[in-house]
Design an enzyme around this catalytic site. Structure first.
Site, short mmCIF file in Angstrom:
data_model
loop_
_atom_site.label_atom_id
_atom_site.label_comp_id
_atom_site.label_asym_id
_atom_site.label_seq_id
_atom_site.Cartn_x
_atom_site.Cartn_y
_atom_site.Cartn_z
N ASP A 402 0.87 -1.18 0.00
CA ASP A 402 0.00 0.00 0.00
C ASP A 402 0.90 1.23 0.00
OD1 ASP A 402 -1.71 2.10 0.54
OD2 ASP A 402 -2.75 1.11 2.19
N HIS A 403 0.88 1.97 -1.11
CA HIS A 403 1.81 3.10 -1.26
C HIS A 403 1.48 4.25 -0.31
CE1 HIS A 403 5.14 5.02 -3.06
NE2 HIS A 403 5.02 4.49 -4.28
N ARG A 404 0.29 4.24 0.29
CA ARG A 404 -0.03 5.26 1.29
C ARG A 404 0.79 5.07 2.55
NH1 ARG A 404 -6.33 4.23 1.86
NH2 ARG A 404 -5.40 2.17 2.20
#
Length: 430
Positions: A402-404
């Protein structure tokens, strides 16, 4: 007074569930804590116990029907007491539940439904009991404008259930698709047929329609949400596992518990999360949650779906403890006996398809986790050792992150730490 049993929120964030199996039947006495149903969600089948004591007066939902959390599913009270539940919700009093002589009759009327009857016998009589329908039945009645007057249900106590409504819908479809009779005396030249309401596609003997279970429907919803709302990125690596396989052979020769490659993988995942704590985190909308405990979910295939029970404190477990815990969770998952807390928490998942011969794949993140590792099969391939060609055993793994929560550099650092432990398997044991 009779008590309404409503669909429980067996898992946080679940908006609907289904009764997979009723463990009780009308007339049966139950005590507080008596299992009354197996509730199917997107993650598991969870046993639900009675919260009140009494006699099961009626079950309001058929097994397999999706039900919104909080909707009535059963009524428990004293023997002989009216089955009318307390505090009926607005949906239960919807006009679709009974026929109303003052309402215009639907056209065409279903073949099994009786014509409109006088008010004294149409179900709104002051002394007549109300008809309780499951949410899915109410929805179908509204969508197809069905008249239930005179329909004898096949459910408990003559209640109209899903199969009864499906039969009415099938008759409505047949009526809609039947060719219209030619006019007796046309007064104008024949013209092209007027466009009618499109009929459902004709049955195709080569296609089987498999009804969606509650679990399959919820899995589809959750994974579609994950793929569309969570910014995935992927990092792939090849691991040399010759040393690991040799160490596993030695361990299994010396131990009464035979460990698997997947047990080593889970330990290596936990070790890498300790090495790179920034990856042991989850998204919290306004904050990022950094986890102090290393809790890892493992994907377990069950009949009709997939569940991800969570192993707690994997970094502190021995290989034999990991093996025993995974075996226990998998066995109870397939039997529908997982507990709610065993399906929640954690920051990371592992999905291993190596036993199916899959060389590599990318997995969809299981929210709220920030990563999932897809593990392929160990296979012999040509490798270069000290400038010379040789045969080595390689396992391909793919990290979905998850790039967040996890930046590309952090994801690469984590995967590097994982590969390092897999290729130096003694580090997994210490």
């Amino acid at each position: 007074m009779a008590t309404t049993v409503r669909m429980p929120e067996v898992l946080t964030g679940v908006t609907e569930a289904a009764i997979q199996t009723w463990l009780v039947e009308p007339g049966q006495e139950v005590a507080v804590g008596t299992p009354i149903a197996e509730v199917e969600t997107d993650k598991a089948v969870v046993e639900y116990a009675a919260e009140v004591a009494g006699t099961v007066l009626e079950v309001l939902v058929d097994a397999g029907d999706p039900v919104a959390i909080g909707d009535p599913i059963a009524v428990i009270g004293a023997p002989g007491e009216s089955a009318a539940p307390d505090e009926p919700g607005p949906d239960e009093a919807a006009p679709a539940e009974t026929a109303d002589a003052s309402a215009p009759a639907p056209a065409p009327a279903p073949a099994r439904a009786a014509p409109s009857a006088p008010a004294a016998s149409n179900g709104h009589d002051a002394d007549a009991p109300r008809r309780f329908l499951s949410p899915i039945v109410r929805r179908l009645v509204r969508e197809w404008d069905l008249d239930l007057t005179g329909v004898d249900g096949s459910g408990p106590g003559g209640r109209v259930v899903r199969r009864d409504v499906d039969a009415l819908v099938a008759e409505r479809r047949e009526a809609a698709s039947a060719p219209a009779a030619p006019a007796a005396a046309p007064t104008a030249p024949a013209a092209a047929p007027a466009a009618a309401t499109p009929a459902p596609a004709a049955d195709d003997a080569s296609v089987e329609e498999v009804p969606l279970t509650g679990m399959r429907r919820a899995i589809a919803r959750r994974l579609a949400e994950s793929k569309s709302t969570v910014p995935h990125f992927y990092v792939e690596a090849d691991c040399r596992v010759d040393r690991l396989l040799e160490l596993r052979r030695q361990v299994n020769e010396a131990s009464p518990v035979r460990v698997s490659v997947n047990d080593f993988v889970l330990k290596a995942v936990a070790g890498a999360l300790v090495d790179v704590p920034d990856a042991n985190a989850t998204w919290g909308e306004t904050v990022i949650h950094r986890h102090r405990s290393v809790d890892v979910a493992v994907a377990v295939a069950i009949d009709g779906g997939l569940v991800t029970p969570v192993l707690r404190g994997v970094d502190r477990m021995s290989l034999s403890e990991v093996h025993a815990t995974v075996a226990d969770l998998a066995e109870r998952a397939r039997a529908g006996r997982l507990k709610q807390h065993e399906l929640e928490g954690g920051s990371f998942s592992v999905s291993n398809l190596g036993m199916y011969g899959v060389s590599a794949f990318s997995a969809i993140i299981n929210p709220p986790h920030a990563g999932i590792l897809a593990v392929g099969a160990a296979r012999q391939v040509p490798v270069v050792e000290d400038g010379e060609l040789a045969v080595g055993t390689v396992m391909t793994v793919t990290l979905s992150a998850d790039h967040r929560v996890v930046d590309g550099a952090v994801g690469a650092e984590w995967l590097q730490a994982f590969v390092r432990r897999i290729e130096n398997p003694l580090s997994i044991l210490v």
